[in-house]
Scaffold this motif. Structure first.
Motif, PDB file in Angstrom:
ATOM      1  N   PRO A 197       0.846  -1.192   0.000  1.00 37.82           N
ATOM      2  CA  PRO A 197       0.000   0.000   0.000  1.00 37.82           C
ATOM      3  C   PRO A 197       0.886   1.249   0.000  1.00 37.82           C
ATOM      4  O   PRO A 197       1.952   1.257   0.628  1.00 37.82           O
ATOM      5  CB  PRO A 197      -0.788  -0.110   1.318  1.00 37.82           C
ATOM      6  CG  PRO A 197      -0.692  -1.558   1.692  1.00 37.82           C
ATOM      7  CD  PRO A 197       0.633  -2.020   1.190  1.00 37.82           C
ATOM      8  N   GLY A 198       0.479   2.260  -0.704  1.00 39.64           N
ATOM      9  CA  GLY A 198       1.310   3.437  -0.866  1.00 39.64           C
ATOM     10  C   GLY A 198       1.636   4.151   0.431  1.00 39.64           C
ATOM     11  O   GLY A 198       0.786   4.301   1.301  1.00 39.64           O
ATOM     12  N   TRP A 199       2.895   4.566   0.555  1.00 44.69           N
ATOM     13  CA  TRP A 199       3.369   5.431   1.627  1.00 44.69           C
ATOM     14  C   TRP A 199       3.398   4.779   3.014  1.00 44.69           C
ATOM     15  O   TRP A 199       3.744   5.437   3.987  1.00 44.69           O
ATOM     16  CB  TRP A 199       2.517   6.712   1.733  1.00 44.69           C
ATOM     17  CG  TRP A 199       2.554   7.576   0.526  1.00 44.69           C
ATOM     18  CD1 TRP A 199       1.529   7.774  -0.366  1.00 44.69           C
ATOM     19  CD2 TRP A 199       3.650   8.354   0.033  1.00 44.69           C
ATOM     20  NE1 TRP A 199       1.922   8.630  -1.365  1.00 44.69           N
ATOM     21  CE2 TRP A 199       3.216   9.006  -1.142  1.00 44.69           C
ATOM     22  CE3 TRP A 199       4.949   8.577   0.481  1.00 44.69           C
ATOM     23  CZ2 TRP A 199       4.036   9.846  -1.884  1.00 44.69           C
ATOM     24  CZ3 TRP A 199       5.775   9.420  -0.262  1.00 44.69           C
ATOM     25  CH2 TRP A 199       5.313  10.045  -1.418  1.00 44.69           C
ATOM     26  N   VAL A 200       3.045   3.513   3.164  1.00 45.01           N
ATOM     27  CA  VAL A 200       2.910   2.965   4.520  1.00 45.01           C
ATOM     28  C   VAL A 200       4.223   2.473   5.114  1.00 45.01           C
ATOM     29  O   VAL A 200       4.348   2.354   6.331  1.00 45.01           O
ATOM     30  CB  VAL A 200       1.860   1.820   4.585  1.00 45.01           C
ATOM     31  CG1 VAL A 200       0.520   2.287   4.084  1.00 45.01           C
ATOM     32  CG2 VAL A 200       2.334   0.600   3.829  1.00 45.01           C
ATOM     33  N   SER A 243       7.761   1.962  -0.076  1.00 44.40           N
ATOM     34  CA  SER A 243       6.528   1.316  -0.534  1.00 44.40           C
ATOM     35  C   SER A 243       5.967   1.986  -1.781  1.00 44.40           C
ATOM     36  O   SER A 243       5.091   1.433  -2.434  1.00 44.40           O
ATOM     37  CB  SER A 243       5.471   1.296   0.578  1.00 44.40           C
ATOM     38  OG  SER A 243       5.163   2.603   1.001  1.00 44.40           O
ATOM     39  N   THR A 254      -1.481   5.346  -4.254  1.00 43.25           N
ATOM     40  CA  THR A 254      -2.426   5.728  -3.207  1.00 43.25           C
ATOM     41  C   THR A 254      -3.556   4.701  -3.109  1.00 43.25           C
ATOM     42  O   THR A 254      -3.889   4.024  -4.073  1.00 43.25           O
ATOM     43  CB  THR A 254      -3.036   7.108  -3.495  1.00 43.25           C
ATOM     44  OG1 THR A 254      -3.629   7.091  -4.794  1.00 43.25           O
ATOM     45  CG2 THR A 254      -1.971   8.181  -3.456  1.00 43.25           C
ATOM     46  N   ASP A 274      -5.813   1.518  -0.972  1.00 42.88           N
ATOM     47  CA  ASP A 274      -5.587   0.102  -0.703  1.00 42.88           C
ATOM     48  C   ASP A 274      -5.810  -0.707  -1.972  1.00 42.88           C
ATOM     49  O   ASP A 274      -6.448  -0.242  -2.918  1.00 42.88           O
ATOM     50  CB  ASP A 274      -6.563  -0.385   0.378  1.00 42.88           C
ATOM     51  CG  ASP A 274      -6.428   0.394   1.669  1.00 42.88           C
ATOM     52  OD1 ASP A 274      -5.278   0.669   2.062  1.00 42.88           O
ATOM     53  OD2 ASP A 274      -7.459   0.739   2.271  1.00 42.88           O
ATOM     54  N   THR A 299      -3.662  -0.705   5.926  1.00 42.77           N
ATOM     55  CA  THR A 299      -4.469   0.214   5.132  1.00 42.77           C
ATOM     56  C   THR A 299      -3.765   1.565   5.040  1.00 42.77           C
ATOM     57  O   THR A 299      -2.995   1.947   5.910  1.00 42.77           O
ATOM     58  CB  THR A 299      -5.863   0.416   5.752  1.00 42.77           C
ATOM     59  OG1 THR A 299      -5.706   0.781   7.131  1.00 42.77           O
ATOM     60  CG2 THR A 299      -6.686  -0.856   5.662  1.00 42.77           C
ATOM     61  N   THR A 300      -4.054   2.268   3.962  1.00 39.52           N
ATOM     62  CA  THR A 300      -3.451   3.583   3.764  1.00 39.52           C
ATOM     63  C   THR A 300      -4.230   4.653   4.531  1.00 39.52           C
ATOM     64  O   THR A 300      -5.378   4.438   4.926  1.00 39.52           O
ATOM     65  CB  THR A 300      -3.423   3.944   2.274  1.00 39.52           C
ATOM     66  OG1 THR A 300      -4.731   3.781   1.724  1.00 39.52           O
ATOM     67  CG2 THR A 300      -2.470   3.039   1.524  1.00 39.52           C
ATOM     68  N   THR A 304      -6.450   7.676   5.456  1.00 35.41           N
ATOM     69  CA  THR A 304      -7.577   8.453   4.946  1.00 35.41           C
ATOM     70  C   THR A 304      -7.950   9.482   6.005  1.00 35.41           C
ATOM     71  O   THR A 304      -8.008   9.166   7.189  1.00 35.41           O
ATOM     72  CB  THR A 304      -8.784   7.538   4.651  1.00 35.41           C
ATOM     73  OG1 THR A 304      -8.378   6.538   3.723  1.00 35.41           O
ATOM     74  CG2 THR A 304      -9.943   8.338   4.075  1.00 35.41           C
ATOM     75  N   GLY A 329      -6.222   3.835   8.613  1.00 37.63           N
ATOM     76  CA  GLY A 329      -4.782   3.764   8.415  1.00 37.63           C
ATOM     77  C   GLY A 329      -3.981   4.311   9.580  1.00 37.63           C
ATOM     78  O   GLY A 329      -2.766   4.482   9.468  1.00 37.63           O
TER      79      GLY A 329
END
Length: 312
Positions: free
Chosen positions: A83-86, A90, A94, A96, A124-125, A127, A137
């Motif tokens: 998942p982006g940025w997690v 990664s 953007t 999930d 989860t990313t 929100t 997230g």
């Protein structure tokens, strides 16, 4: 070059293993196609100790095509989704993973067809609502929230082999115990098996070398994971998630996520597994006493056999 020196140093420390699953989240770009897999494999084979075999992967991106998967099918063991940025490297994707997205569904069907494992980073990313507050997230809840996505993928693609990496919550442990999804497996890291958030943040200090994603959790989560692993469950196996960083990116503010554990991972887990304290804990918990032969058999399954049953 500096990256080459780091790669050589880290590769030389993998003598504990006969096989390593090589993750694709490199900088400056992820490994995403067959040509990049081959280039990286050749680099690794130059540095890895004799007898250590790399199992390659590619990164699942929004632009990944069915042809990308088919071109790689005989070169890779798994496709990894971040998942982006997690977590570290990664990527900027953007949202999930969406099992209902048409392209994603085609990709997952192709993985089934080619018998390639889907490896998931289970968070989860972020929100935010209109006030800027995080509603999904949040760092301590991100893995708990990912469970519904896992269940949907497992249900929609029953022949797809799925690995949830870095188990860190009691809710995921319960998902394993249900035995509802025969196509799901989980990996456990040394840090998630032996440490909690307290170990990382106690005494008004922050231990950067225990900072990882998913983050270390609560004592209840730790005990649930320990019970699951020690019980010999065949759907759970060792995954070090050993993440090397240069000293200047790890021992600093805003440090990189990841615990570099591979040189000592087996030793510290065996030390816990064979400890008299662990033996007493297990006897009080389950009413069972394990012989040394039973302990070693379960260790063998955790470190080797369960994973080999999945990856062949």
């Amino acid at each position: 070059t500096r990256p080459e020196m780091i790669l050589e140093a880290v590769s030389s420390l993998q003598w504990n293993y006969s096989q390593v699953l090589v993750m694709p989240n490199l900088t400056p770009t992820h490994i995403v196609n067959a040509a990049q897999v081959e280039v990286y494999r050749k680099k690794l084979q130059k540095f890895l100790p004799v007898g250590v075999h790399p199992l390659m992967t590619i990164s699942l991106k929004p632009e990944t095509t069915i042809q990308d998967i088919r071109d790689c099918s005989w070169k890779i063991a798994a496709v990894k989704y971040y998942p982006g940025w997690v977590t570290t490297n990664s990527g900027k994707t953007t949202g999930d993973i969406n099992p209902d997205d048409t392209n994603t569904r085609w990709i997952l069907e192709t993985l089934e067809e080619c018998d390639i494992v889907l490896s998931l980073h289970p968070e989860t990313t972020v929100t935010r609502n209109t006030h800027g507050m995080i509603t999904k997230g949040f760092v301590h809840r991100a893995e708990r929230e990912f469970a519904s996505i896992v269940e949907k993928i497992a249900t929609n693609h029953p022949k797809l082999k799925i690995v949830i990496e870095h188990l860190s919550t009691k809710e995921m442990v319960e998902l394993i115990k249900w035995r509802k999804y025969p196509n799901l497996w989980w990996t456990v890291t040394p840090q998630h098996l032996l440490c909690t958030a307290h170990d990382k943040e106690w005494g008004h200090a922050f231990e950067t070398h225990l900072h990882c994603k998913p983050t270390l959790k609560d004592p209840e989560d730790l005990l649930a994971i320990q019970e699951l692993v020690y019980s010999g469950n065949p759907k759970v196996f060792f995954g070090s998630d050993s993440a090397p960083h240069s000293q200047d990116t790890k021992e600093c503010a805003h440090c990189a996520s990841g615990v570099f554990s591979s040189p000592i991972a087996i030793q510290i887990i065996v030390d816990w597994w064979m400890s008299p304290n662990t033996d007493t804990w297990w006897k009080n918990l389950s009413g069972q006493h394990l012989s040394d032969d039973d302990k070693i058999m379960r260790l063998q399954n955790f470190f080797a056999d369960n994973g080999e049953c999945l990856y062949g």
